[in-house]
Scaffold this active site. Structure first.
Site, short mmCIF file in Angstrom:
data_model
loop_
_atom_site.label_atom_id
_atom_site.label_comp_id
_atom_site.label_asym_id
_atom_site.label_seq_id
_atom_site.Cartn_x
_atom_site.Cartn_y
_atom_site.Cartn_z
N GLU A 131 0.86 -1.19 0.00
CA GLU A 131 0.00 0.00 0.00
C GLU A 131 0.89 1.23 0.00
O GLU A 131 2.04 1.16 0.45
CB GLU A 131 -0.89 0.01 1.25
CG GLU A 131 -0.09 0.22 2.51
CD GLU A 131 -0.82 -0.20 3.78
OE1 GLU A 131 -1.68 0.57 4.21
OE2 GLU A 131 -0.51 -1.27 4.33
N LYS A 133 2.83 4.53 1.02
CA LYS A 133 3.28 5.13 2.29
C LYS A 133 2.93 6.60 2.20
O LYS A 133 3.51 7.36 1.42
CB LYS A 133 4.78 4.93 2.47
CG LYS A 133 5.29 5.45 3.80
CD LYS A 133 6.72 4.98 4.03
CE LYS A 133 7.22 5.29 5.42
NZ LYS A 133 7.15 6.68 5.82
N ASP A 135 2.72 10.45 3.02
CA ASP A 135 3.68 11.36 3.62
C ASP A 135 2.94 12.41 4.45
O ASP A 135 2.70 13.53 4.00
CB ASP A 135 4.52 12.02 2.52
CG ASP A 135 5.80 12.61 3.08
OD1 ASP A 135 6.07 12.41 4.27
OD2 ASP A 135 6.52 13.26 2.30
N TYR A 242 -4.75 2.73 8.42
CA TYR A 242 -3.98 1.59 7.91
C TYR A 242 -3.43 0.67 8.99
O TYR A 242 -2.74 -0.30 8.69
CB TYR A 242 -2.83 2.08 7.01
CG TYR A 242 -1.92 3.11 7.67
CD1 TYR A 242 -1.14 2.77 8.77
CD2 TYR A 242 -1.83 4.41 7.18
CE1 TYR A 242 -0.32 3.71 9.37
CE2 TYR A 242 -1.01 5.35 7.77
CZ TYR A 242 -0.27 4.99 8.87
OH TYR A 242 0.55 5.91 9.47
N LYS A 330 11.13 2.67 -0.08
CA LYS A 330 11.12 4.11 -0.36
C LYS A 330 11.35 4.41 -1.84
O LYS A 330 12.07 3.68 -2.53
CB LYS A 330 12.20 4.81 0.47
CG LYS A 330 12.09 4.61 1.98
CD LYS A 330 10.81 5.18 2.56
CE LYS A 330 10.90 6.63 2.92
NZ LYS A 330 11.73 6.95 4.05
N CYS A 435 42.35 20.02 16.43
CA CYS A 435 40.93 20.22 16.74
C CYS A 435 40.59 21.71 16.63
O CYS A 435 41.25 22.54 17.26
CB CYS A 435 40.64 19.72 18.14
SG CYS A 435 38.99 20.16 18.72
N CYS A 438 39.73 23.06 20.40
CA CYS A 438 40.68 23.20 21.51
C CYS A 438 42.13 23.19 21.04
O CYS A 438 43.04 23.35 21.86
CB CYS A 438 40.45 22.11 22.55
SG CYS A 438 40.92 20.45 22.00
N CYS A 459 39.80 14.31 17.96
CA CYS A 459 40.50 15.25 18.82
C CYS A 459 41.03 14.47 20.02
O CYS A 459 40.31 13.67 20.61
CB CYS A 459 39.50 16.31 19.27
SG CYS A 459 40.00 17.19 20.74
N CYS A 465 38.65 19.51 25.99
CA CYS A 465 38.01 20.03 24.77
C CYS A 465 36.57 20.46 25.06
O CYS A 465 35.72 19.65 25.38
CB CYS A 465 38.02 18.97 23.68
SG CYS A 465 37.24 19.57 22.17
#
Ligand code: IVH
Length: 721
Positions: A131, A133, A135, A242, A330, A435, A438, A459, A465
């Protein structure tokens, strides 16, 4: 009348009958006060009394969701003064669906279902429905003795919002079911808005100088979640039924049969639903619906397949949040061209550096996209996890024209680069080796087991950090962890910046000492920008209400690498209390201990997860932080579902040998639903071994330890077919 001058019982002490009477009284009283306040502009009670009544009403509704009234104050127009909808705990959780993206995935789904059920081709066709789907957003409608008693949104699947008053304005939703329906009926389905209605609504809103909705789904959600149901009434919402939740009696034996009944009861059901007998047939229906998609007049984002026979659905059961008996196939993602303006580096809670694409905003599938995830350093270069190429190996350079793709709620991705449009000055992206938060070195570790270089650069700043600390806190308060209302990502960032003596939050324990510190602080929260006395009080209350916390949420909230929601649940179920879990983790840091072996024996917990746990618990700073945190909170013990009828509740079982009437997965799922633990290996702690033919060393070990061993047939005798 005020709360103070009546001898009201605690909500926890009310019987269902008293609660119903009390809800009726509150509905009447609040309606009266609303009328006085809104219509006559002449309030008859002070705000505090009024708020207390509303809170009491909500508390009773949360405790007795089946008693929520159609005229509940929490869903009514007057609720414009309240700060949202009442909550409803679903009698049966509202689940999500696993996804399939290709025809091959559909074959796999059918194969898995057949294997799980041991339903081989000789047993004939396996009927599965297909069936569209829809939205939109899902809604659960509860009817008692045929009368609509409440409508609730999905929420987090367990608890949703009470939108009864709004649902009553949707003409597709019957308020009364015909005679003869079961006493309790929960019909579930999708609220959506058609294309023409959506366009007309947006034109109207634009004409009034208002904002427009990005797509029909947002319009449907925005319209259903209006505090004023008179606004919802002006929105052209529709509903397809459904699925279902609680049913005092299930009146059909197939999915198709149920949906046909819904149609007879007055619901709209999707006319394109088909019953198929093979994966090939399902895929054919899928492509048919895909072809008709643009002419349907409403948005769909795929096709849902469901095993038709309800007895088979029951046997298949669930894996975490989705049923094993259904899957959503999908439609392919939509694509668009845009410019890559920049590549930013974000630092996550475990120190992972993640590149993010900053894009020239572009509309894809009705939504404006301006960011896309880039996963890691190699991904930017065009190299995948196992060394395979991505985008045919094309790297990404700032200024490139790129193709982005978005599928449903999935984060947009860059799937291609138009090299013809690349500027001659474009340079390859220089990935940072420090990083950005830091300045510590950021390194790609070598996995000691595989010898492979990790895809993620991390990092090494750890505790120093700030980016890691903030992300850890965000995770701690997030929806599936502590879920503290009023303390979201933005607030976490703000609280982190404040000095500790001025109401700062740097670690989880600080959240729970906030109110106490505020009492003596010179910089009180209520005088901070964006806060007032009411919102400060609310935040303290929200924090207090989470001092009692489910064990799995606490474990998940710690943000340990590889310990997601699923693993947190497995751990909570295995250890049942915080102290049990904590002591076991500390003991398990000795890898020769029983605790270590038991951890590795938990079905579903692999070596990587176990090691990540031990690494976390071996760290002295983590132990200190946990001591500080647990001094503030009371983790709840896991209550093993009342399986007093179950002969295996609380027992540890091992299945071994080849099983003939069920697959290993089904056996495990069944045993767990009866309150048993299933382990992969036999030890002194094993209570029962179920052995099929060709059982080997586990059987021998069980026998040598004197553990009871039974056959598969004995098992069915024990627990019923
Ligand atoms: S069945 C137990 N059928 O998709 C399964 N869901 O990704 C319950 N949805 O939350 C869902 N159309 O909002 C089902 N025909 C359909 C659907 C559908 C749309 C939505 C629903 C659900 C989500 C899961």
């Amino acid at each position: 009348m005020s709360l103070a001058d009546t001898s009201l019982k605690d909500v926890g002490a009310l019987t269902a009958e008293e609660a119903a009477l009390e809800l009726e009284r509150l509905a009447r009283l609040i309606a009266e006060y609303d009328e006085a306040y809104h219509t006559q502009d002449a309030p008859v009670v002070d705000d505090a009394t009024y708020d207390a009544l509303r809170r009491r009403n909500e508390a009773i509704e949360t405790a007795f969701p089946q008693l929520v009234r159609a005229d509940s104050p929490s869903a009514r127009v007057g609720a414009a003064v309240a700060d949202g909808f009442g909550k409803i705990t679903h009698a049966v959780p509202m689940l999500s669906l696993d996804n399939a993206f290709s025809d091959g995935d559909v074959q796999d789904f059918i194969g898995k279902v057949r294997r799980f059920l041991k339903y081989d081709p000789l047993m004939g066709a396996l009927a599965v429905t297909a069936e569209p789907k829809i939205d939109g957003l899902s809604l659960s409608l509860r009817y008692e003795r045929g009368k609509l008693v409440y409508a609730a949104t999905r929420g987090d699947g367990t608890t949703g919002e009470n939108v009864t008053a709004n649902a009553l304005t949707i003409s597709d939703i019957p308020q009364q079911l015909p005679a003869g329906v079961p006493d309790v009926v929960e019909v579930r389905g999708e609220v959506y808005m058609g294309h023409a209605d959506f366009a007309a609504l947006n034109a109207r809103m634009e004409g009034n100088g208002g904002k427009v909705f990005a797509n029909p789904r947002n319009a449907a959600a925005g319209s259903l979640r209006q505090l004023n149901s008179e606004i919802t009434r002006t929105r052209p919402l529709k509903f397809f039924a459904y699925a279902w939740g609680e049913m005092s009696e299930v009146p059909a034996s197939t999915q198709m049969g149920m949906v046909e009944l819904f149609g007879q009861w007055g619901f709209e059901v999707n006319p394109l639903m088909k019953r198929c007998e093979s994966a090939e047939e399902l895929v054919k229906v899928y492509h048919g619906i895909e072809e008709d998609r643009s002419g349907l007049g409403y948005d769909i984002d795929g096709v849902v397949y469901k095993v038709d026979r309800l007895d088979l659905q029951a046997r298949l059961g669930f894996v975490s949040r989705s049923p094993r008996w259904a899957i959503a196939h999908k439609f392919p993602a939509e694509r668009a061209f845009t410019t890559l303006n920049a590549i930013e580096i974000q630092v996550g809670r475990t120190g992972a550096l993640t590149p993010v694409a900053k894009l020239e905003p572009v509309t894809v599938g009705g939504v404006v996209v301006s960011n896309a995830t880039l996963h890691n350093e190699d991904y930017v270069k065009g190299i995948g996890q196992d060394g395979e190429t991505i985008r045919d190996g094309k790297d990404l350079r700032v200024g490139d024209t790129v193709v982005i793709q978005r599928a449903g709620d999935v984060i947009p991705q860059i799937v291609d680069v138009d090299l013809a449009k690349r500027s001659v000055d474009a340079v390859p992206f220089q990935y940072p080796e420090n990083c950005p938060a830091c300045g510590s070195h950021a390194v790609r570790e070598v996995n000691p087991n595989s010898g492979k270089v990790d895809a993620i650069r991390r990092c090494t700043g750890g505790l120093i950090c700030p980016a890691q600390a903030i992300e850890k806190l965000k995770h701690f308060v997030s929806r599936n962890a502590f879920d503290i209302e009023g303390l979201g990502e933005k607030q976490v960032e703000a609280f982190y910046e404040y000095d500790m003596d001025k109401g700062g939050i740097r670690s989880p324990a600080d959240i729970f000492t906030l109110a106490e510190r505020d009492k003596t602080s010179l910089a009180k929260l209520r005088s901070r920008e964006g806060f007032g006395a009411v919102s400060a009080r609310k935040l303290f209350d929200a924090i207090d209400s989470k001092r009692q916390i489910e064990l799995n949420r606490l474990i998940f909230g710690l943000g340990i690498r590889h310990v997601g929601e699923g693993n947190a649940k497995l751990l909570a179920r295995a250890y049942t209390s915080w102290n049990g879990f904590y002591d076991a983790m500390i003991s398990a840091t000795d890898t020769t201990s029983d605790a270590y072996r038991e951890l590795n024996d938990i079905d579903g917990i692999g070596g990587t997860v176990a090691n990540a746990l031990l690494e976390f618990f071996a760290e002295a700073h983590n132990q200190e932080a946990l001591a500080a945190l647990t001094a503030q909170i009371s983790p709840l013990d896991v209550v093993v579902a009342d399986n007093s009828e179950s002969p295996v509740a609380g027992k540890t079982l091992v299945f071994t040998g080849s099983l003939e009437r069920m697959s290993r997965d089904e056996a495990k799922a069944r045993a767990e639903s009866l309150g048993a633990k299933v382990s992969g290996s036999v030890s002194k702690k094993t209570d029962l071994v179920i052995a099929g033919p060709k059982a080997g060393s586990k059987l021998t070990k069980a026998q040598s330890l004197g553990i009871e061993v039974i056959s598969e047939d004995d098992w069915f005798e024990l627990v019923g077919d």
